[in-house]
Design an enzyme around this catalytic site. Structure first.
Site, mmCIF file in Angstrom:
data_model
loop_
_atom_site.group_PDB
_atom_site.id
_atom_site.type_symbol
_atom_site.label_atom_id
_atom_site.label_comp_id
_atom_site.label_asym_id
_atom_site.label_seq_id
_atom_site.Cartn_x
_atom_site.Cartn_y
_atom_site.Cartn_z
ATOM 1 N N TYR A 37 -3.009 -4.257 -5.557
ATOM 2 C CA TYR A 37 -2.172 -3.882 -4.422
ATOM 3 C C TYR A 37 -2.987 -3.741 -3.146
ATOM 4 O O TYR A 37 -2.662 -4.324 -2.111
ATOM 5 C CB TYR A 37 -1.399 -2.592 -4.692
ATOM 6 C CG TYR A 37 -0.544 -2.207 -3.501
ATOM 7 C CD1 TYR A 37 0.581 -2.952 -3.183
ATOM 8 C CD2 TYR A 37 -0.895 -1.147 -2.668
ATOM 9 C CE1 TYR A 37 1.356 -2.642 -2.075
ATOM 10 C CE2 TYR A 37 -0.127 -0.823 -1.567
ATOM 11 C CZ TYR A 37 0.995 -1.575 -1.266
ATOM 12 O OH TYR A 37 1.751 -1.275 -0.163
ATOM 13 N N LYS A 60 -2.955 -5.774 0.376
ATOM 14 C CA LYS A 60 -2.735 -5.201 1.711
ATOM 15 C C LYS A 60 -3.818 -5.659 2.687
ATOM 16 O O LYS A 60 -3.532 -6.004 3.849
ATOM 17 C CB LYS A 60 -2.740 -3.674 1.623
ATOM 18 C CG LYS A 60 -1.536 -3.078 0.924
ATOM 19 C CD LYS A 60 -0.416 -2.745 1.898
ATOM 20 C CE LYS A 60 -0.766 -1.521 2.720
ATOM 21 N NZ LYS A 60 0.395 -1.070 3.537
ATOM 22 N N ASP A 77 6.170 -3.972 -10.035
ATOM 23 C CA ASP A 77 5.694 -4.316 -8.695
ATOM 24 C C ASP A 77 4.925 -5.620 -8.554
ATOM 25 O O ASP A 77 4.256 -5.822 -7.539
ATOM 26 C CB ASP A 77 4.792 -3.199 -8.151
ATOM 27 C CG ASP A 77 5.485 -1.859 -8.010
ATOM 28 O OD1 ASP A 77 6.693 -1.808 -8.270
ATOM 29 O OD2 ASP A 77 4.818 -0.879 -7.641
ATOM 30 N N HIS A 91 2.814 -6.780 -5.103
ATOM 31 C CA HIS A 91 1.379 -7.036 -5.029
ATOM 32 C C HIS A 91 1.091 -8.488 -4.655
ATOM 33 O O HIS A 91 0.313 -8.768 -3.744
ATOM 34 C CB HIS A 91 0.716 -6.725 -6.373
ATOM 35 C CG HIS A 91 0.792 -5.295 -6.780
ATOM 36 N ND1 HIS A 91 -0.106 -4.716 -7.647
ATOM 37 C CD2 HIS A 91 1.663 -4.297 -6.466
ATOM 38 C CE1 HIS A 91 0.196 -3.436 -7.840
ATOM 39 N NE2 HIS A 91 1.276 -3.172 -7.139
ATOM 40 N N ASN A 128 15.201 0.461 -9.836
ATOM 41 C CA ASN A 128 15.057 0.907 -8.456
ATOM 42 C C ASN A 128 14.221 -0.084 -7.670
ATOM 43 O O ASN A 128 13.463 -0.875 -8.231
ATOM 44 C CB ASN A 128 14.398 2.288 -8.409
ATOM 45 C CG ASN A 128 12.922 2.230 -8.782
ATOM 46 O OD1 ASN A 128 12.060 2.019 -7.936
ATOM 47 N ND2 ASN A 128 12.626 2.411 -10.075
ATOM 48 N N GLU A 141 12.017 0.346 -3.911
ATOM 49 C CA GLU A 141 11.661 1.146 -2.754
ATOM 50 C C GLU A 141 11.398 0.209 -1.571
ATOM 51 O O GLU A 141 12.211 0.096 -0.655
ATOM 52 C CB GLU A 141 10.415 1.961 -3.112
ATOM 53 C CG GLU A 141 9.913 2.918 -2.087
ATOM 54 C CD GLU A 141 8.661 3.606 -2.610
ATOM 55 O OE1 GLU A 141 8.667 4.834 -2.698
ATOM 56 O OE2 GLU A 141 7.682 2.897 -2.940
ATOM 57 N N GLU A 175 8.457 -5.421 1.356
ATOM 58 C CA GLU A 175 7.398 -6.131 0.654
ATOM 59 C C GLU A 175 7.985 -7.221 -0.244
ATOM 60 O O GLU A 175 7.323 -8.219 -0.537
ATOM 61 C CB GLU A 175 6.526 -5.149 -0.126
ATOM 62 C CG GLU A 175 5.609 -4.356 0.782
ATOM 63 C CD GLU A 175 4.720 -3.361 0.055
ATOM 64 O OE1 GLU A 175 3.490 -3.478 0.165
ATOM 65 O OE2 GLU A 175 5.253 -2.475 -0.625
#
Length: 936
Positions: A388, A392, A460, A464, A535, A537, A541
């Site tokens: 991750y 970024k 995720d 990522h 879910n 968030e 992304e």
């Protein structure tokens, strides 16, 4: 409740900053993955110039239960070799996260909810929201109205037996009986097949029978109406809460949740047209993205092959296909029913550009200084080690490459490209400190060091890997050889196949692992092991992956991949608009006191994040990273203003921690306000970890010069965009191709773009659409807008909505299945001598004796109670095709309550057919579809 969820599971966010990124990736033709079934030793698999392994690095883990025990997919023999789309609304059927629950957690199909247990499938239809978590979460939690199964069924577990794009078939077996139930998004039916026992429905309380016709039974449980359908010749027997029917040698039966008891006849027509599969097909051409959603069916009795589908708000807002008057309640707002096995949506393509256009508002020397700070830093990756945070850091550098190129800083550009290539190549080469490993059981590629459950919970991946795909796309723009398959392109394609594989026949990776094509967005959890469902968030992304696909596909000449990215981005953009930001204020319950949510759950939404209650991060998590793929957010400028205003209220003042992200977000609506905040600190702040002063300075000052994105215009090239300020539009496009091309915009403007270049031009048009919060401060006249909205905006297209039939009953004075339009948060004082007025165009076609009728209601304080209601006399339509005008001149029929000052109030217009037995139409989006309220 969030508090309960946090106790039950390890969090996918535990850092002081978000670890989110929803990757929406796309795949090229399957690249061979050949890990042996049980390799004697770890193998390194070549992938172009790169490689990955078929076993995890020492000391690391793959998917586990909550106690840390290894876990494999929970599938039937028939499904064992099929890649499982983890990160779906039903993933808990296949992923046994909790050792004491071999069935499933609640699954939110909408309108129905489900949970597997030993005796079959619980079915519920939650219609009343609860506000929990100190008012920070709303939920329509699963509560079983009934359980469908077979007499005596007592299965030790439930497995996933079959699935398609948005449907799934769980399977039960106890040695004597087998049972299957096909369920899905938008499906009011449950299609059941079983052997070894009678059909059995167990209700949560004693049902009320409203219709009994042998093999067709209508019941009401907990205020919800259901129809049960057994094979012809069978008969339902009701005994307390147990309802059974012999199958008479057949193996099928079904049930449906009904929008009303009088819908039974319509639903009965499709009771034995069993859904066997679901599939979406998309197309991006001429600046428009179209998608067709189709169900395949099998006629168990008779010849009927049609069905009924409930469309989510993000779908029915963008379809011209006929809809019935039937509706359902859902956590995503009203669902509308279509009587067909398919429907098509159409939206303007939300363009993606590598960078904002060059402008005179940017000081090149100052920008060059900011660029050098990043390029010459002692550690441009800020110590990032896991997938991750490495992503970024890559994203941070990728945003600066085209900016440096734009101002002629080619040495800095090339240095940034070199940094990105070097770090990607480290990850794309097996055997080092960082690498990717393929799991043959779960058919997934995981990067190690992993983070936030990307390894143990399959969380995720789309978050990522979005950064890797986006960074690779920027590299490919400047170095096609690096991105070629014999070099590093093959590894990028593996990441794409892992996260957003467009192939349904790829044996190595599932189709669109995390993107739920019917729900319109991605899911983040790989196991879906929560009472509230799955879910997501960081919707932004997820968009980052879609944007990366657009740019990667364009840069490598893969238009299929590019167009998949356009479909994913455009679809998810509308879902974000409606379900995260509630831009039309028609989704969140009236009792939920927030204008945005940080997280969407299967059961609802929450004003929260996984790791903090800081308002800046709750609002910012659905903004980061800010890229040329973020422009879609500018479609709803009033929603951005509400979002920023709420953040500042909750925060007790302007942003401090994530100020740069939120400035950039605000600049999509009000560039001048954002620039004033930037100027106020004059570069004296600490950037968010995925941001830089160079990028923020360029973004804000460029938009202040050219204006906010003008989303009323689209180009026929997915890598184009339009901006508008003071009556001037700025058009920009990047041509990744090897020959020049002309880009045509929907307002008629054309732009010639040389090969492998960006071109920019200006022209008249547009006024930088920036609608203020609807209310008397911007006028007391509202247009009807399809989707149930009253708006002061005058730019919406003309359309028409269907008004339901009165079903042959006199409904004079009493709204019956009304078509409703609302505006919230209205402020104003009563205008002396004024009265409610409206002008509507209605059409009953050739139907005889219809009578559209209007009621206008005022909730003065927005507390959910309407203090004033004015019902007008109905309008008798003629049986001739063509619009007729209906106004307040018809006269008042009844008035209750009194007018008073509107303080964050709600105004509602309802229209229904008071007489007759057919539907009519009401026009929307024109000056002949307006309501004028008596306020100033």
């Amino acid at each position: 409740m969030i508090e309960v969820l946090l106790v039950r599971t390890s969090l996918s966010r535990l850092a002081s900053r978000p670890a989110a990124a929803t990757l929406l990736a796309i795949a090229v033709a399957a690249v061979g993955l050949g890990p042996a079934a049980s390799p004697a030793a770890a193998a390194t698999i070549p992938a172009g110039a790169g490689s990955y392994t078929d076993s995890r690095p020492a000391g690391t883990s793959g998917p586990t239960t909550n106690t840390g025990a290894p876990v494999t997919p929970k599938l039937t023999t028939a499904a064992r070799d099929k890649p499982v789309p983890t990160n779906d609304w039903w993933s808990s059927l296949a992923y046994q996260r909790y050792g004491d629950n071999p069935y499933s957690t609640p699954m939110y199909g909408h309108p129905l909810t489900y949970q597997a247990k030993a005796s079959g499938l619980e079915v519920g239809y939650p219609t009343t929201p609860a506000i929990v978590g100190d008012g920070r979460q709303y939920e329509y939690a699963h509560k079983a109205d009934l359980t469908v199964g077979l007499s005596g069924l007592n299965s030790p577990d439930t497995k996933a037996d079959a699935w398609s794009d948005w449907t799934v078939t769980p399977y039960w077996a106890d040695g004597s009986r087998t049972f299957r139930a096909t369920i899905g998004h938008g499906m009011p039916f449950v299609y059941a097949k079983g052997s070894g026992g009678d059909a059995r429905i167990t209700t949560a309380s004693t049902p009320t029978v409203f219709s009994d016709d042998g093999n067709v039974l209508g019941i009401t449980v907990a205020g919800h109406h259901y129809a049960l359908f057994a094979p012809t010749g069978s008969d339902w027997n009701v005994s307390g809460t147990a309802i059974t029917a012999g199958l008479g040698g057949k193996d099928y039966f079904s049930l449906a949740v009904l929008p009303s008891t009088d819908a039974l006849a319509t639903y009965r027509k499709y009771a034995f047209s069993f859904v066997t599969g679901s599939q979406v097909a998309w197309q991006s051409t001429g600046g428009t993205v179209k998608a067709t959603y189709s169900l395949t069916t099998e006629a168990k009795e008779g010849t009927e092959r049609g069905t009924l589908q409930a469309l989510y708000r993000h779908q029915w807002l963008h379809t011209t296909d006929a809809l019935t008057p039937y509706t359902y309640v859902s956590p995503r707002g009203t669902m509308k029913v279509r009587e067909s096995a398919s429907f098509t949506t159409s939206q303007k393509n939300n363009g993606v550009v590598p960078a904002l256009p060059a402008s005179s508002g940017v000081d090149k020397a100052r920008l060059a200084g900011y660029l050098n700070e990043v390029a010459n830093a002692s550690d441009p990756f800020s110590g990032a080690a896991d997938t991750y945070w490495t992503g970024k850091a890559l994203g941070r550098l990728a945003q600066l490459v085209p900016v440096a190129d734009q101002i002629g800083e080619t040495a800095t550009r090339d240095k940034l490209l070199g940094l990105m290539k070097g770090r990607l190549q480290e990850w794309f080469t097996a055997g080092g400190a960082s690498e990717f490993s393929y799991d043959k059981d779960w058919k997934t590629l995981t990067g190690y060091p992993a983070s936030y459950g990307s390894d143990t919970e399959l969380n995720d991946h789309h978050f990522h890997y979005s950064y890797y795909v986006y960074a690779a796309a920027i590299i490919a723009q400047y170095d096609q050889a690096w991105a070629a398959d014999p070099a590093w392109g093959t590894m990028i394609k593996h990441l794409i196949r892992d996260t957003a594989n467009p192939s349904r026949t790829d044996s190595a990776y599932p189709f669109l692992r995390g993107f739920d094509v019917y729900a319109g967005h991605s899911w983040a959890s790989g196991h879906q092991g929560f009472a509230a469902g799955n879910n997501q968030e960081s919707s932004s992304e997820s968009i980052n992956l879609s944007a990366g696909l657009v740019l990667w596909g364009a840069a490598t000449g893969d238009n299929n991949l590019r167009d998949l990215g356009s479909f994913l981005l455009t679809t998810e953009s509308e879902a974000i608009t409606q379900y995260w930001f509630d831009a039309s204020q028609q989704v969140f319950p009236a009792s939920f006191g927030h204008d945005t949510v940080g997280m969407v759950w299967g059961s609802g939404g929450a004003y929260s994040t996984w790791w903090t209650a800081n308002p800046e991060e709750i609002h910012g998590i659905n903004v980061l990273p800010v890229t040329g793929g973020s422009l879609h957010l500018a479609r709803e400028k009033a929603a951005i203003k509400r979002n920023i205003a709420e953040m500042e209220r909750e925060n007790g003042g302007p942003a401090q921690e994530w100020r740069d992200l939120l400035w950039q977000f605000e600049s999509l609506s009000d560039p001048a306000a954002a620039k004033a905040k930037w100027d106020g600190v004059n570069g004296n702040y600490e950037p968010e970890q995925g941001e830089s002063k160079a990028h923020t300075y360029h973004w804000i000052n460029t938009l202040n010069t050219v204006g906010a994105p003008d989303m009323t215009v689209s180009g026929d090239l997915p890598t184009s965009a339009v901006f508008s300020k003071d009556g001037t539009r700025t058009y920009t496009a990047h041509n990744h191709g090897s020959t020049a091309r002309t880009v045509t915009f929907s307002d008629g403007k054309t732009l010639s773009v040389p090969a492998r270049s960006t071109a920019t031009s200006t022209g008249p048009g547009g006024s930088n659409p920036d609608p203020e919060e609807p209310g008397p401060s911007t006028g007391n006249t509202f247009r009807l807008k399809s989707g149930g909205v009253l708006t002061t905006a005058t730019t919406d297209p003309a359309g028409a909505d269907t008004v339901a039939s009165a079903d042959g009953v006199n409904r004079d004075g009493t709204p019956y299945r009304p078509t409703v339009y609302e505006v919230k948060k209205v402020n104003g004082k009563v205008a002396s001598g004024a009265a409610t007025a409206f002008r509507l165009r209605v059409d009953a076609g050739t139907k005889v004796g219809l009578a559209p009728q209007v009621r206008v209601s005022y909730d003065l304080t927005g507390d959910g109670t309407f203090d004033r209601a004015e019902t007008f006399r109905y309008f008798a339509t003629d049986p001739v095709n063509g619009w007729e005008e209906y106004t307040q001149a018809s006269g008042a029929r009844a008035t209750t309550g009194s007018l008073g000052e509107l303080k964050n109030g709600t105004v509602r217009l309802e229209i229904w057919n008071a007489l007759g037995n057919g539907t009519s139409q009401v026009q929307t989006g024109t000056d002949a579809a307006v309501l004028k309220i008596p306020y100033v």
